[in-house]
Every structure is written in structure tokens, then in C-alpha cells.
Design an enzyme around this catalytic site. Structure first.
Site: not given
Length: 1174
Positions: A423, A539, A609, A724-725, A825, A831, A855
Site C-alpha cells: 500500500d 479532516e 468536498k 494505491t488509490g 486507483r 488489491k 489492506d
């Protein structure tokens, strides 16, 4: 520190609506939703008929009743142990060549040690259970007062009081708390590993229950779902005072979570004991066995086959010889008295005698099977895990967390990893976000340079890049640093944004950041500073950034959010209060968060957002004024390795909102299984027609030592994939920053444009990805010719198509030919699927490493899962096999501990089989020498103690302490790691070589001993060597030979190894003396054999020395030849170290370079790796 009294009952609008009194409870009462709880009503007849489980919990594997049968069953599932059990039973018959007790004793000892280990581990679990079951909790009883009782005595429907910092004893429905509106704060570390506090709140209808008098009148009924393992969902209804109120996870307090920052709560017990959600989740993780263990089972089968074969050969020869003893009415070997014998030796029934001899042979040659192998390996692996846990080099001082081996079954697999799948966020990076840049109204704000930007400039210029001094001056002008805020731009700082042309949009932008969140403000009583308890680092960074720009979130109440805002007109801070109407929470599927608030001007605002992939498509036509500029800025931020979110808003019409809220309330209170789907659809309905404000950019810095670690792993020949995203640009530049992508490396890309209609474009996209993969394979061929390293970067949509059954093999072939692979993405499912593909299709060892709940699937799918105890909680650690605090520790875990553990276990197993074959075949040769008479060569107790006392401890010391090279050299020469990846030390050729060495040792010992000793007079009265002396001498040679062979195999001696090796030999002599003094009825052939016959004879000592030296010569000669002409990697380094070559490291300009011989081996290895990948 203190927390203000807050009223949050309506804060989370997804879960806080009061249900109208309707009968539309579709699921309640059906299968899976049949539980009924009578609250505070123990005498209710209906309640008495419900036979719910008690609150007693047991996590032990055994009980006092089933421990012996169940643990015995576990032990005898192993083939070797089952074999020895059968032999033990048969040894009570006349077929046995030895006494039954000599077989039972070592078997009972081995089984006993393992059972004791199981009992100790289970007793520890039982102690934890006893402690938990006997904790005290206050229960509201029939006397209408709270009395203390033990957890295990709780019943469904009881009302309990839990005080601050206490654990919840069962799954509870929150009735009220010390706060007026029933709010409480919960720590769920024991459930999901997360350390941030969760906000829970009671229904308004029960929030008034603050004393015993009000609880006395409280009677209610709960209808809800049956026990299940879903931690984050709950469907139920509270029937109270003739009305029905929907229940959600916000009102549920789960067992083993802890009450924090709240004086007390009142709750009613819903699920108890093993019905609680935490116990429903307590399932065993996927069982993982190492490849060495699986191969070891095959070796056991080979030895069983050998056992059967030599027993069969012996029985056939015995049958033939027995038949020949009676021919034409004459007895050939008359002295055996075949006319007065049993069926065990009957020339007239030779086939039966041969079959019975076959059974005798199965028992006699059983010493080929190492009885103590399994228990020895278990002991060694546990001790190896202790060394991993106590390695100071893998201890992280900042987090106070050491490395932790959560399982010891896979230690040797750490030394055989071929592919690491990692990750990014929280694994390669710190997951500690800092607000550094933003784009507002098409203008980019924020100066300074990120780590990734510096890495990119350094890659282009080839020189280290240092930020300009004025940046540092800017930082000094700002005052002390603020956690989560590293923004520098004089146009916005210190209230200067009010002079900007788009000051209205800037104000709305930061107002949105201050309002669109679920952060809880807290105040430090000493410093009076406000800080925030946020659900994520992102956040927290947004709220801090808004505060630094003049929009400070300082208070929340039941219905409002209060800000200190900088007023552009007066330049002063004013207090503004916004009424909070709805919170549309963030989820991985929605990829956005929104709030609906009413301003002091009575204006309805939707503030949102989220990810750019979902936000831009929701903009209105008039809200796209600076869309192109914002997209360009987002692209630049992504290239700089920053995480971005788009910020937008919308002014809502009063009528539209009222209609939507009615529908939303109805969907939220519908007690159906698809309630969440309905809620998401309605949230999606209002989150449209937005006006773009801008985008945020936060930096997640790389962890310390990540580039160096990845570089070392690459030098070790380990393939590294990052899943990874993040966007492709972000992932690529992070790849350069952490040395995953290197200068001169040729990149291949595979990406798809976003499909508007998936059903129409699916086939076209599949063909497009297929074409890109084929083009990549062509580039792969070209790169091989030019010796260019390749890297593959693929986005999430392309990855989804590449994992299609038609393309997965082509994709895998392309990916395996690359030095680095980055999948952007990626979803958690992607994964896990990629990990499974690499593991199953290549057959090579895979290691997955991650830090978050997303993960977990990847960690459990891989051969080895490594969890990082980071900012995202402990979910990954709880699902992992090994846990480390920082990614850089993976270098030492694999290259040092992995290399050592693989080498130790491989050598240990090979040596085990060697020593047993060497011993077992001496029995066979002696049998052949005596016409397969069934007479063992040794005394019964000699054979029994061989594996238990005389040869077991040195091999355990080998498995725990041996090192071919030091930890420093393991890290300096990562090429050593390829010994494990290529399985050099445990390939079949090496295993068979050890076995052949064992056979050769047995031949040398038997032939040399018999030819030297027989017919020689050793006793004072002139008696020649008899059966007892020959057996003692031959056994002495075996003990010396196998232990000296161990000494030759060890690379790194400690005093413990010396003590075990020479102590085992010495113990043989001590045993023989002591056993020899025992009555001859018990000691039989061992009676005074050493003291009277062997010790006084020089021949005994001379034969021992000559035979042992002769037995060691073949192996010694082979090792000398191999080290000189076909050296392995560790051989070369050992030789250079012995020659003193290591001394040049400190003063030489080529410090850290490999010796020439090793360089040649590395070149040879690289060519082999390229060939293997192709």
C-alpha cells in the site's frame, strides 16, 4: 483538558431520525430479524421463555473435559506421530524387536512436551477469560437500585451503568449518559484497532433517564436483528410508550469497547456472550503453512516409502533363507532349531514368516522417521520469533512499538519473498497530513516545495535540491509551526485574503472547510487552545487550515456549529452560528461528504468536498467558471505527490429541501435490508447542481528510510508492486521520490478513459487494455535487448479489465518482466485479486504490507501479511502475520531475519533427516549382516534416546543461533537474499544430497566398525568382541559422527552450541556408565560394557577416531570443493572476510562495493532473473 457539554443527538443525520408510528417494519420478525428483548422487565413471562445465551465467554481451544482427547487428536493428525503410536501398540506383541517401553517413552515425551505447550497457551487464554468474566458492572436490579455483579451473570434485558474508562460488558443499547442529550465517546481499539474516539448518542426519548427513579418506570421492548458479525450495521426498533423508534449503530455500544470522556452511561443489554458482535467476529484467520513445511511432509513420505522398501527387501531375503533352511527333510541351519520354533521362524511356512518379519522390519527401521522433528521445529520457530520481537534495530522510539511476530509458522518464508505488494498511504508515507496548497476561484495558492518535487528536480538535475532561504524566512514570520498546517502564501495569511479579488469565494471556501466535517473541538484548560478530534488526518488538516485563515470551529451544540469568522468589512473576528440540519457522511463508495446548514441570514447551504472523479460531474452549468484552471492545478498538485479534494457548494431552495428531507427521513427510518442503498440514492439526489469553489492539496510525507529500503530490496532481486488509490500522476511521482522508479527506467502505461455507460463501452475498453498490454510486451522484448529496466503503471479501470480471465495471464507476464509495478486507483478488491493472481500463477512467495482496513484482504491473501501500526488504526496489524512500526524495518525483517530463519530451518530439517538416515541404515546393514534375523544392533534404550537426548539439542541450537554472515553483511550484500528466493538450501538436489550423505555415513560406520572390531579381544579374560561391545562401539561412532557433522555445518559458534554439541557426546558416555551399573536384567547388553570392555581398550578409542574421521571426510571434501570452485554467495563473503578484505571498508573510496567475485555472481544472478522473468 475538558470537553464542553455538547448536544449531538441530531448531528449525524444518517442515523438520528425519529420514526413515525408505522407498521411498515418489513424485516423485523422475519428470518435474521427475530430477536426480542424485554428491557428492565425480568419477570415478564414472555421474557422468561426466551432462552438466550448467558454472558459467559470462553476463547479457549480446550476444556478440562476435552483437553486430553482433543489435543491427542491434534498430535496424531501428523503422520509420523500416528506411525509411532501404531508401532508402540504393536511393540507389545512378540513381533517387536525391542521392549514396548523403549518406544512409548520417547513418544510420550515428544507428545507430552507438545501437549504441555498447548496447555500453557490455552491456560493463558483461560486466565484472560476468567478475568473478563469476573469483571464487575453495576446492574439495575429488582430492588430498583444499582448493585455490582460479575459480567458472566448478565442477562439480556438488564439495565447497566458503565462508568468512565470501563469496558462495556455486552452489546448495549445506549439509553442515556452524563451529558444532557445522551452523548458519549467510545474507544474501539479492541474491535478495529482505531484510536480515535467514536461519538455515540442515545435516542431523545430515552435521554432523560438520569436517575434510579426514572429507570424504575422504564419498561420497553426491542425487536432487532439476530446475532451477526457486522460491526458497523444494526437494524432494530425500540417499542416504548406506544411508539416505535428506529435504532442504528449510533445507539449501539459494543462489548470490549471502552467509555471515554464521559462520566457514565446507562444501557440495556441486547446481545450477551458469544452472541455479541466482537465474539461473532472471533474466527481464526486463514491457515498458512510454509512451503518448506509442505515439502517436509513429502520428505516424510519418501522416508516412509524407504522404510517400506527396505522392510520388504529384508522380508523377501528372510523368507528365501528361511525356506532354504528345510530342504528334502533336512535342516540347513540346524543350530537355529527350526523344528522347535514359532511362526516367526518356520521353514515350512516361509511366506508367513516373511510377512511377520516385514512387520518387524517396519518397527525396527522406524528410526528413519525423526520422532522429534515437529516439536523441535516448533521450539525453534518460537525462539526465532522471540529474537524478531526483541530486535532493537526494528524498534520505533517515536511510537514506542517494537516489531512483533504474530505467528511463528512463517519465519522461514520471510527469506523466500519474490514479490512485495505494498500500500502507499500510511505504508510508504506517514499518513500525517499537512495542508500545503490550495486552488480557489482558479488561482493557485501556496508556496514551497514538497518532497516529491525535490526528488523530481534532483532526478532531472542530478544534484541535491534545497529550498530557497526566503521560504524559511516565511516560515519564521508565521511564528511557531502548527501540526497539520504547512501553508505559506502572503496573499492569504494573516487575513490578507480579504484584499484578494475573489475574497467572497475565498471566504466561502474556508467556511466550507470549517463546517463540512465531523471534527469535535476540544479546549486545553491550561493553554485555552482549541484542538480537534477528527476521524481522519485529512479532516483535521482542513479544520486547522480554516482556523489559521480566520474560520475557527470552536463549539458544536445539538443543532448548531459555531465559528469565529474573520469579517472582511471590519477586519475583526465575529461569532457566527450555523444550524446543522444534515450530515451526509463520507464512504469509500460515495467518495465525498456533504453537510446542510442554515446560516444566520436564513440561507440554506449544501457544502460538499470529495474526490475530483465524482465532484466535477456534479457541477451545475453556471458553477464551472474556473473548472479548467482547477483541473490543471489538481494535475500539478498530483504531480507533486499531494492528495487533493474538490470543494463546492450550493444554495438550496426551501421547498426543494423540505421535499427532499421528507423523502430522506422516510428512507432512513425504513427498517429494510436495503436501507443504506435508499439513503445513498437520496443523498446523491441533492448533491447535484454544485458551484465549484476550488481544491485542497495536502502532503503526506514519505516515511524515514523508505527510498533506501526499496533500493535495498530491489538489489536483493525482490519485485516491488505498489497498489494505491491515488491518481496516476501522484503515484508516479511518489514512485520517483521513494526510488521505486529510477532514472533510466523505461515506463509503460495502461489507462482507460472514464466510461459513461459501462455496458456499452466495456468491450471496447477490454480491447483497448488488451492492445496496450500487447504493446507493452513488444517494448519488453526491445528492453531486454538493450538491458533497460522496465516499469509498469496501470490505473484502476485498466486493472479491472486486466484481471479479466482472458487477459490476466498476459498482464501478469508483462508485469513480471518489469522491475517495478504501480497500480493506481486500486480498490481493496483489486488489491486482493492482484495478490491472489501473483501468488497462484507464479507459485512464488508473495508478501503484502499495509496499514489500513482496506489492506486486510490483501494481507490475508498473500503468503505473508505484514501490518504497519500506523495512523489508520490496527486493523491491518490484527490481520497480519508480522507487525512493524515503519516500512524501513521491512529491510531488516527480510534481508536479516528472513535470510537467517530460512537458512536455519532448511539446514535444520536437512540435518534431521541426515542423522536419522545415518542411524537407521546402520540397523539395516547389521540386519543384512545377520541374515535379517530381526535382532537390532543396539540396546533398546540406546535407540530410544538417540533422537531425544543425544542429537536433539545441537540441531535446536543450529535453528536458533546459526548465522552464515552477520546482520551488517546481510544488509551490505543484499544479493545473499537470493539463496532463499531460489530455494538453494532446500531444493530437492540438496535434500537428496544430505540423504545420500546419511547413507554413506552409515556404510562407513558399519563396515569400518565391524571389520575393525570383530574377532578382536577387548576384555581382560581374552573374550573377543561380542554383540554388546560391537553395538556400543558402533553407536559411539554414530553419536560422534552426526554431532561432529553438525559442528562442520555451523557457521557461527556460540558457547551454547559448543555446550550442546560436546555435551550431547559427553552425555552419551555418562548415560552408558550409569546405565551400565543397573542390574543386567534391566540394562541387558549395556551392563558394564563401557567400564569393563570399551574404556580399557585402546582399540575402542582408535576405532572411534578413525571411523568418525572417515565418515566426515566425504562431506568435508565436498564442502571444500564447493567453496573453492562453485561457491555460494555466503561462501564468497565468508572467504573474503576471513582474508581480511572487510578491513578496507572504512578507508577505501570504494566502500560498500561488492568484491569482484561477488560482482560476477551478481551479474550471473541478474541474467538468471531476467531469464526467469521472461
Amino acid at each position: 483538558m475538558g470537553r464542553r457539554k455538547l448536544r449531538f443527538s441530531n448531528l449525524y443525520s444518517f442515523s438520528c431520525f425519529k420514526s413515525p408510528a408505522t407498521d411498515d417494519h418489513a424485516q423485523i420478525g422475519r428470518k435474521g430479524y427475530s430477536r426480542v428483548v424485554y428491557c428492565n422487565d425480568p419477570d415478564n413471562p414472555d421474557s422468561l421463555q426466551l432462552n438466550y445465551k448467558g454472558n459467559y465467554v470462553s476463547t479457549t481451544k480446550y476444556t478440562a473435559v476435552n483437553f486430553i482427547p482433543k489435543s491427542l487428536f491434534e498430535q496424531f493428525r501428523r503422520v509420523a506421530n500416528l506411525y509411532f503410536l501404531v508401532v508402540a501398540f504393536v511393540s507389545f506383541s512378540p513381533l517387536a524387536p525391542y521392549k514396548a517401553v523403549t518406544v512409548l517413552a520417547p513418544l510420550l515425551m515428544v507428545i507430552g512436551v507438545t501437549m504441555v505447550k498447548e496447555a500453557v497457551e490455552d491456560w493463558r487464554r483461560r486466565k484472560q477469560d476468567v478475568e473478563a468474566n469476573n469483571r464487575k458492572v453495576k446492574v439495575f436490579g429488582k430492588s430498583h437500585t444499582f448493585t455490582e455483579t460479575r459480567w458472566k451473570h448478565l442477562k439480556v434485558g438488564d439495565v447497566v451503568q458503565v462508568d468512565k474508562d470501563e469496558y462495556f460488558p455486552a452489546d448495549l443499547l445506549l439509553l442515556s449518559s452524563s451529558y444532557e442529550d445522551g452523548v458519549c465517546y467510545v474507544e474501539t481499539m479492541n474491535l478495529d484497532g482505531e484510536t480515535n474516539l467514536k461519538l455515540k448518542h442515545a435516542l431523545e426519548v430515552t435521554a432523560y433517564l438520569h436517575d434510579e427513579e426514572s429507570l424504575k418506570r422504564f419498561k420497553a421492548m426491542i425487536k432487532c436483528e439476530d446475532p451477526n458479525e457486522n460491526l458497523y450495521s444494526f437494524i432494530g426498533t425500540l417499542h416504548y410508550n406506544g411508539s416505535q423508534y428506529p435504532l442504528s449503530p449510533q445507539q449501539i455500544l459494543l462489548r470490549d469497547s471502552k467509555l471515554k470522556n464521559t462520566d457514565y452511561i446507562y444501557g440495556v443489554v441486547i446481545f450477551t456472550g458469544h452472541d455479541t458482535k466482537v465474539m461473532q467476529n472471533s474466527v481464526d484467520p486463514p491457515s498458512k503453512r510454509s512451503k518448506i513445511e509442505r515439502r517436509m511432509d513429502k520428505i516424510i513420505y519418501i522416508l516412509f516409502s524407504t522404510l517400506i522398501a527396505i522392510s520388504g527387501v529384508g522380508s523377501v531375503i528372510f523368507g528365501i533363507e528361511t525356506r532354504r533352511d528345510y530342504e528334502d527333510g533336512k535342516y540347513r541351519r540346524w543350530y537355529l532349531r527350526p523344528d522347535h520354533t514359532t511362526s516367526l521362524y518356520d521353514p515350512q511356512r516361509a511366506p508367513l514368516a516373511a510377512f511377520l518379519h516385514f512387520l518387524t522390519g517396519l518397527m525396527l527401521y522406524g528410526y528413519l522417521i525423526p520422532i522429534s522433528l515437529y516439536v523441535s521445529i516448533e521450539i525453534v520457530k518460537v525462539l526465532q520469533s522471540v529474537f524478531i520481537n526483541r530486535d532493537q534495530e526494528m524498534y520505533d522510539e517515536e511510537s514506542d512499538r517494537p516489531a512483533r511476530a504474530r505467528t511463528s509458522n512463517l519465519n522461514e518464508e520471510l527469506g523466500q519473498v519474490d514479490t512485495v505488494l505494498s500500500d502507499k498511504t500510511g505504508t510508504l508515507t506517514c499518513n500525517s497530513m499537512e495542508f500545503v496548497k490550495c486552488s480557489i476561484a482558479g488561482n493557485a495558492y501556496g508556496r514551497g516545495m514538497t518532497e516529491v518535487e525535490r526528488a523530481l528536480l534532483q532526478r532531472k538535475s542530478g544534484k541535491p535540491v534545497v529550498e530557497a532561504d526566503d521560504s524559511c524566512n516565511d516560515l519564521n514570520d508565521m511564528g511557531k509551526s502548527v501540526k497539520g498546517f504547512n501553508f505559506r502564501d502572503e496573499r492569504l495569511m494573516k487575513g490578507c485574503w480579504i484584499h484578494e479579488q475573489d475574497s467572497d469565494r475565498i471566504r466561502m471556501f474556508f467556511r466550507a472547510l470549517a463546517l463540512c466535517n465531523t471534527a469535535v473541538p476540544e479546549e486545553d484548560k491550561e493553554s485555552h487552545c482549541v484542538f480537534y478530534e477528527a476521524e481522519s488526518p485529512d479532516e483535521a488538516a482542513f479544520v486547522v487550515a480554516a482556523r489559521e485563515m480566520g474560520f475557527e470551529l470552536y463549539e458544536r451544540t445539538q443543532m448548531t456549529i459555531s465559528l469565529h469568522e474573520l469579517d472582511p468589512g471590519s477586519g475583526r473576528r465575529v461569532d457566527r452560528v450555523y444550524k446543522l440540519l444534515n450530515v451526509l457522511e463520507f464512504s469509500s463508495s460515495r467518495k465525498r461528504m456533504s453537510v446542510v446548514v442554515r446560516s444566520m441570514e436564513n440561507q440554506l447551504l449544501l457544502l460538499s468536498k470529495g474526490a475530483d472523479s465524482v465532484m466535477f460531474e456534479r457541477l451545475s452549468e453556471h458553477g464551472r467558471a474556473f473548472e479548467a484552471e482547477t483541473k490543471e492545478h489538481i494535475k500539478r498538485y498530483a504531480e507533486a505527490g499531494l492528495r487533493t479534494l474538490v470543494v463546492a457548494y450550493r444554495v438550496l431552495d426551501e421547498t426543494e429541501y423540505c421535499n427532499w428531507e421528507a423523502e430522506f427521513t422516510k428512507a432512513k427510518t425504513a427498517e429494510t435490508a436495503d436501507r443504506d442503498v435508499l439513503v445513498d440514492e437520496l443523498a446523491d439526489k441533492i448533491e447535484n447542481g454544485l458551484v465549484l469553489l476550488g481544491a485542497t492539496a495536502v502532503e503526506d510525507k514519505l516515511q524515514k528510510g523508505v527510498p533506501e529500503c526499496i533500493n535495498k530490496l530491489s538489489q536483493a532481486g525482490i519485485n516491488i508492486w505498489v497498489l494505491t488509490g491515488d491518481k496516476m500522476e501522484t503515484a508516479i511521482n511518489i514512485g520517483y521520490a521513494c526510488s521505486l522508479l529510477r532514472q533510466g527506467m523505461k515506463q509503460m502505461f495502461s489507462c482507460c478513459e472514464r466510461s459513461v455507460t459501462i455496458s456499452v463501452l466495456c468491450q471496447a475498453s477490454l480491447e483497448s487494455v488488451s492492445k496496450q498490454i500487447n504493446e507493452g510486451k513488444f517494448q519488453m522484448t526491445s528492453a531486454k535487448a538493450s538491458s533497460t529496466e522496465l516499469s509498469l503503471v496501470i490505473d484502476g479501470k485498466s486493472l479491472g479489465y486486466a484481471l479479466d480471465k482472458k487477459l490476466e495471464m498476459s498482464f501478469l507476464e508483462l508485469a513480471l518482466s518489469c522491475a517495478s509495478v504501480i497500480c493506481c486507483r486500486s480498490t481493496p478488491k483489486h488489491k486482493a485479486l492482484v495478490t491472489r493472481l501473483v501468488k497462484t500463477r507464479t507459485g512464488k512467495m508473495t508478501l503484502a504490507i499495509g496499514d489500513g482496513a482496506n489492506d486486510v484482504g490483501m494481507l490475508q491473501e498473500a503468503d505473508i501479511g505484514v501490518g504497519i501500526s500506523g495512523a489508520e488504526g490496527m486493523q491491518a496489524v490484527m490481520a497480519s502475520d508480522y507487525a512493524i512500526a515503519q516500512f524501513r524495518f521491512l529491510e531488516r525483517l527480510l534481508l536479516v531475519h528472513g535470510h537467517w530463519c530460512y537458512r536455519r530451518i532448511a539446514m535444520m530439517i536437512c540435518y534431521f533427516f541426515y542423522k536419522n538416515i545415518a542411524f537407521g541404515f546402520t540397523l539395516f546393514w547389521y540386519e543384512a549382516y545377520t541374515s535379517f534375523s530381526g535382532q537390532p544392533a543396539y540396546n533398546d534404550w540406546y535407540m530410544s534416546f538417540y533422537n531425544v537426548f543425544f542429537t536433539s539439542l545441537p540441531v535446536i541450537a543450529l535453528g536458533v543461533f546459526d548465522q552464515d554472515v552477520s546482520a551488517r553483511l546481510c544488509l551490505k550484500y543484499p544479493v545473499l537474499y537470493q539463496e532463499g528466493v531460489q530455494n538453494i538450501l532446500f531444493r530437492w538436489s540438496r535434500i537428496l544430497g544430505w540423504m545420500c550423505n546419511g547413507v554413506l555415513t552409515s556404510i562407513i560406520i558399519f563396515i569400518f566398525t565391524t571389520n575393525s572390531m570383530i574377532k578382536q579381544a577387548l576384555r581382560e579374560d581374552g573374550q573377543v568382541t561380542d554383540y554388546a561391545i560391537l553395538g556400543a562401539t558402533m553407536y559411539t561412532c554414530v553419536v560422534w559422527a552426526v554431532n561432529c557433522q553438525m559442528a562442520l555445518s555451523i557457521n557461527y559458534f556460540t558457547w551454547i552450541q559448543h555446550f550442546f554439541i560436546w555435551g550431547s557426546i559427553g552425555f552419551w558416555y555418562i548415560f552408558l556408565i550409569m546405565y551400565g551399573y543397573v542390574s543386567p536384567t534391566l540394562s541387558t547388553t549395556a551392563y558394564m560394557v563401557l567400564v569393563e570392555a570399551c574404556v580399557p581398550s585402546p582399540l575402542y578409542w582408535l576405532v572411534t577416531v578413525l571411523v568418525v574421521v572417515s565418515a566426515l571426510v566425504p562431506c568435508f571434501a565436498y564442502r571444500a570443493f564447493q567453496s573453492r570452485f562453485r561457491p555460494m554467495y555466503h561462501d564468497i563473503i565468508q572467504i573474503r572476510r576471513a582474508e581480511g578484505s572487510e578491513e578496507i571498508e572504512s578507508g577505501s573510496s570504494v566502500s560498500g562495493e561488492l568484491p569482484r567475485d561477488v560482482k560476477w555472481r551478481v551479474q550471473h544472478l541478474t541474467e538468471g532473473l531476467i531469464t526467469r522473468k521472461s
